[in-house]
Design a protein around this motif. Structure first.
Motif, PDB file in Angstrom:
ATOM      1  N   GLY A 244      57.400  36.638  15.291  1.00 25.07           N
ATOM      2  CA  GLY A 244      58.927  36.799  14.767  1.00 25.07           C
ATOM      3  C   GLY A 244      59.554  38.092  15.288  1.00 25.07           C
ATOM      4  O   GLY A 244      58.953  39.175  15.392  1.00 25.07           O
ATOM      5  N   GLY A 245      60.762  38.110  15.405  1.00 22.07           N
ATOM      6  CA  GLY A 245      61.360  39.180  15.811  1.00 22.07           C
ATOM      7  C   GLY A 245      61.894  39.499  17.158  1.00 22.07           C
ATOM      8  O   GLY A 245      61.528  38.518  18.077  1.00 22.07           O
ATOM      9  N   ARG A 246      62.599  40.569  17.590  1.00 26.86           N
ATOM     10  CA  ARG A 246      62.591  40.859  19.014  1.00 26.86           C
ATOM     11  C   ARG A 246      61.334  41.353  19.461  1.00 26.86           C
ATOM     12  O   ARG A 246      60.777  42.475  18.670  1.00 26.86           O
ATOM     13  CB  ARG A 246      63.852  41.758  19.165  1.00 26.86           C
ATOM     14  CG  ARG A 246      65.074  40.944  18.992  1.00 26.86           C
ATOM     15  CD  ARG A 246      66.248  41.991  19.798  1.00 26.86           C
ATOM     16  NE  ARG A 246      66.530  42.920  19.087  1.00 26.86           N
ATOM     17  CZ  ARG A 246      66.777  44.292  19.293  1.00 26.86           C
ATOM     18  NH1 ARG A 246      66.277  44.818  20.615  1.00 26.86           N
ATOM     19  NH2 ARG A 246      67.151  45.340  18.364  1.00 26.86           N
ATOM     20  N   LEU A 247      60.964  41.115  20.548  1.00 29.05           N
ATOM     21  CA  LEU A 247      59.593  41.411  20.800  1.00 29.05           C
ATOM     22  C   LEU A 247      59.524  42.015  22.302  1.00 29.05           C
ATOM     23  O   LEU A 247      60.479  42.131  23.011  1.00 29.05           O
ATOM     24  CB  LEU A 247      58.493  40.173  21.251  1.00 29.05           C
ATOM     25  CG  LEU A 247      58.594  39.304  19.921  1.00 29.05           C
ATOM     26  CD1 LEU A 247      58.057  38.059  20.393  1.00 29.05           C
ATOM     27  CD2 LEU A 247      57.994  40.194  18.677  1.00 29.05           C
ATOM     28  N   LYS A 248      58.552  42.811  22.607  1.00 31.26           N
ATOM     29  CA  LYS A 248      58.469  43.317  24.042  1.00 31.26           C
ATOM     30  C   LYS A 248      56.752  43.398  24.541  1.00 31.26           C
ATOM     31  O   LYS A 248      55.950  43.303  23.420  1.00 31.26           O
ATOM     32  CB  LYS A 248      58.563  44.719  23.853  1.00 31.26           C
ATOM     33  CG  LYS A 248      57.865  45.709  23.087  1.00 31.26           C
ATOM     34  CD  LYS A 248      58.131  47.095  23.142  1.00 31.26           C
ATOM     35  CE  LYS A 248      57.307  48.187  22.211  1.00 31.26           C
ATOM     36  NZ  LYS A 248      57.893  49.459  22.599  1.00 31.26           N
ATOM     37  N   LEU A 249      56.868  43.316  25.647  1.00 33.26           N
ATOM     38  CA  LEU A 249      55.404  43.170  26.327  1.00 33.26           C
ATOM     39  C   LEU A 249      55.134  44.494  27.043  1.00 33.26           C
ATOM     40  O   LEU A 249      55.810  45.031  27.852  1.00 33.26           O
ATOM     41  CB  LEU A 249      55.262  42.047  27.421  1.00 33.26           C
ATOM     42  CG  LEU A 249      54.092  41.862  28.228  1.00 33.26           C
ATOM     43  CD1 LEU A 249      53.177  40.870  27.006  1.00 33.26           C
ATOM     44  CD2 LEU A 249      54.349  40.952  29.338  1.00 33.26           C
ATOM     45  N   VAL A 250      53.831  45.102  26.524  1.00 34.05           N
ATOM     46  CA  VAL A 250      53.705  46.278  26.591  1.00 34.05           C
ATOM     47  C   VAL A 250      52.052  46.099  27.438  1.00 34.05           C
ATOM     48  O   VAL A 250      51.299  45.367  27.175  1.00 34.05           O
ATOM     49  CB  VAL A 250      53.423  47.388  25.573  1.00 34.05           C
ATOM     50  CG1 VAL A 250      54.778  47.523  25.114  1.00 34.05           C
ATOM     51  CG2 VAL A 250      52.416  46.882  24.616  1.00 34.05           C
ATOM     52  N   LYS A 251      51.860  47.342  28.467  1.00 35.17           N
ATOM     53  CA  LYS A 251      50.591  47.195  28.997  1.00 35.17           C
ATOM     54  C   LYS A 251      49.680  48.240  28.538  1.00 35.17           C
ATOM     55  O   LYS A 251      50.141  49.584  28.099  1.00 35.17           O
ATOM     56  CB  LYS A 251      50.838  47.499  30.514  1.00 35.17           C
ATOM     57  CG  LYS A 251      49.353  47.528  31.269  1.00 35.17           C
ATOM     58  CD  LYS A 251      49.674  47.648  32.788  1.00 35.17           C
ATOM     59  CE  LYS A 251      48.569  47.244  33.903  1.00 35.17           C
ATOM     60  NZ  LYS A 251      48.849  47.472  35.079  1.00 35.17           N
ATOM     61  N   THR A 252      48.394  47.970  27.826  1.00 32.35           N
ATOM     62  CA  THR A 252      47.720  48.842  27.033  1.00 32.35           C
ATOM     63  C   THR A 252      46.319  49.006  27.944  1.00 32.35           C
ATOM     64  O   THR A 252      46.225  48.323  29.012  1.00 32.35           O
ATOM     65  CB  THR A 252      47.511  48.381  25.660  1.00 32.35           C
ATOM     66  OG1 THR A 252      46.517  47.214  25.908  1.00 32.35           O
ATOM     67  CG2 THR A 252      48.704  48.118  25.034  1.00 32.35           C
ATOM     68  N   THR A 253      45.507  49.777  27.515  1.00 33.90           N
ATOM     69  CA  THR A 253      44.094  50.002  27.962  1.00 33.90           C
ATOM     70  C   THR A 253      43.280  48.660  27.976  1.00 33.90           C
ATOM     71  O   THR A 253      42.170  48.595  28.917  1.00 33.90           O
ATOM     72  CB  THR A 253      43.266  51.096  27.486  1.00 33.90           C
ATOM     73  OG1 THR A 253      42.978  51.226  26.226  1.00 33.90           O
ATOM     74  CG2 THR A 253      44.114  52.672  27.763  1.00 33.90           C
ATOM     75  N   GLU A 254      43.744  47.819  27.089  1.00 34.83           N
ATOM     76  CA  GLU A 254      42.826  46.468  26.982  1.00 34.83           C
ATOM     77  C   GLU A 254      43.563  45.421  27.437  1.00 34.83           C
ATOM     78  O   GLU A 254      43.417  44.162  27.290  1.00 34.83           O
ATOM     79  CB  GLU A 254      42.886  46.540  25.391  1.00 34.83           C
ATOM     80  CG  GLU A 254      42.104  47.359  24.600  1.00 34.83           C
ATOM     81  CD  GLU A 254      41.679  47.180  22.869  1.00 34.83           C
ATOM     82  OE1 GLU A 254      42.742  46.354  22.601  1.00 34.83           O
ATOM     83  OE2 GLU A 254      41.045  47.898  22.636  1.00 34.83           O
TER      84      GLU A 254
END
Length: 296
Positions: A244-254
């Motif tokens: 839920g909510g406004r989301l973002k997609l991020v790039k992590t070390t995993e």
């Protein structure tokens, strides 16, 4: 090593285009012209990405009846004296075709070709049929052992499995080859009805849901969290719970992860607006899409 044989198994030409173009992001083998056409028309591809070879079907190999199958095989070899060709060989008896026709009558002609004959079984249990075929071919044509200790047929002979291939069976097939000391380079796959439409959102447990809305000027989180009963009669939260909510997609070390837009402010949102309110905001070329996929 996975060829697109799926055009005839889909519900529409549009389905063949979408699935076929997606397939070409990772594979070159394709008999689906619509996929290459879509990449050119809508993604400005600089070339035709789908590649194919001369190949027979059952209507050709059965023209002269069971007694004439060998003559058809001879005709195929002599019509294409060089390059890669595929010949369906299970019209009557795949094991006889491999042991007698390909493995004896036409053996020397095959080994002298400047190219590769790809033998195609098209019925029976994929694993058991392939293991028996390789046993016959190794006996008739010989083999070398690669650096990892697996048997490899001469380069003039390979096998393509085009029946019963699906997302799960691919792993089963190559696991069986590994367990029996057979190199994966001996086999290519053709995937038909299970490729373009049967692989769907549930294959990767993926779905799109509304996660945020604005009601009377106020932003609210939107999510579902259904309860379900497990096999032991316990009430638990379903795996279908959404974010839920406004989301973002991020790039992590995993790898890639989804966060609320206020979390991890130091990590940039990887999502880009491509299509909004009926307009294309950002136009990609097919080559850009391929490069993006390969650099993940």
């Amino acid at each position: 090593m996975l060829n697109d044989f799926g055009f005839r198994g889909v519900s529409s030409v549009e389905s063949a285009k979408i699935g076929g173009a997606a397939h070409l992001l990772s594979f070159a083998g394709s008999d689906n012209l619509a996929g290459s056409g879509m990449a050119i028309k809508y993604y400005h591809a600089e070339k035709v990405y789908g590649l194919s070879i001369p190949a027979t079907e059952h209507s050709i190999c059965t023209l002269l009846g069971q007694e004439g199958e060998l003559e058809v095989f001879k005709h195929v070899l002599r019509s294409f004296p060089t390059g890669v060709i595929a010949c369906v060989s299970d019209s009557f008896n795949i094991f006889r075709a491999c042991s007698e026709y390909w493995g004896e009558d036409l053996k020397e002609e095959i080994l002298k070709r400047d190219g590769t004959l790809v033998i195609r079984p098209d019925s029976g249990d994929p694993v058991m049929t392939l293991l028996e075929i390789f046993k016959i071919l190794f006996d008739k044509f010989g083999f070398t052992t690669n650096a990892k200790g697996y048997k490899v047929l001469p380069p003039q002979v390979r096998v393509i499995q085009g029946d019963g291939v699906n997302y799960t069976e691919i792993g089963v097939i190559y696991k069986a080859l590994k367990e029996n000391g057979i190199s994966a380079e001996n086999l290519v796959l053709g995937m038909g009805g299970a490729l373009l439409q049967k692989v769907d959102r549930d294959t990767q447990k993926f779905a799109l849901k509304c996660s945020s809305a604005v009601i009377n000027g106020k932003e609210v989180a939107v999510e579902k969290s259904p309860a379900e009963m497990d096999a032991n009669g316990n009430i638990t939260t379903s795996f279908k719970k959404s974010k839920g909510g406004r989301l973002k997609l991020v790039k992590t070390t995993e790898g890639y992860k989804t966060f609320h837009h206020d979390e991890q402010p130091e990590l940039a949102d990887q999502l880009q607006t491509v299509f909004e309110n009926g307009h294309i905001i950002k136009d990609f070329t097919f080559e850009q899409v391929i490069n993006t996929l390969q650099n993940q």
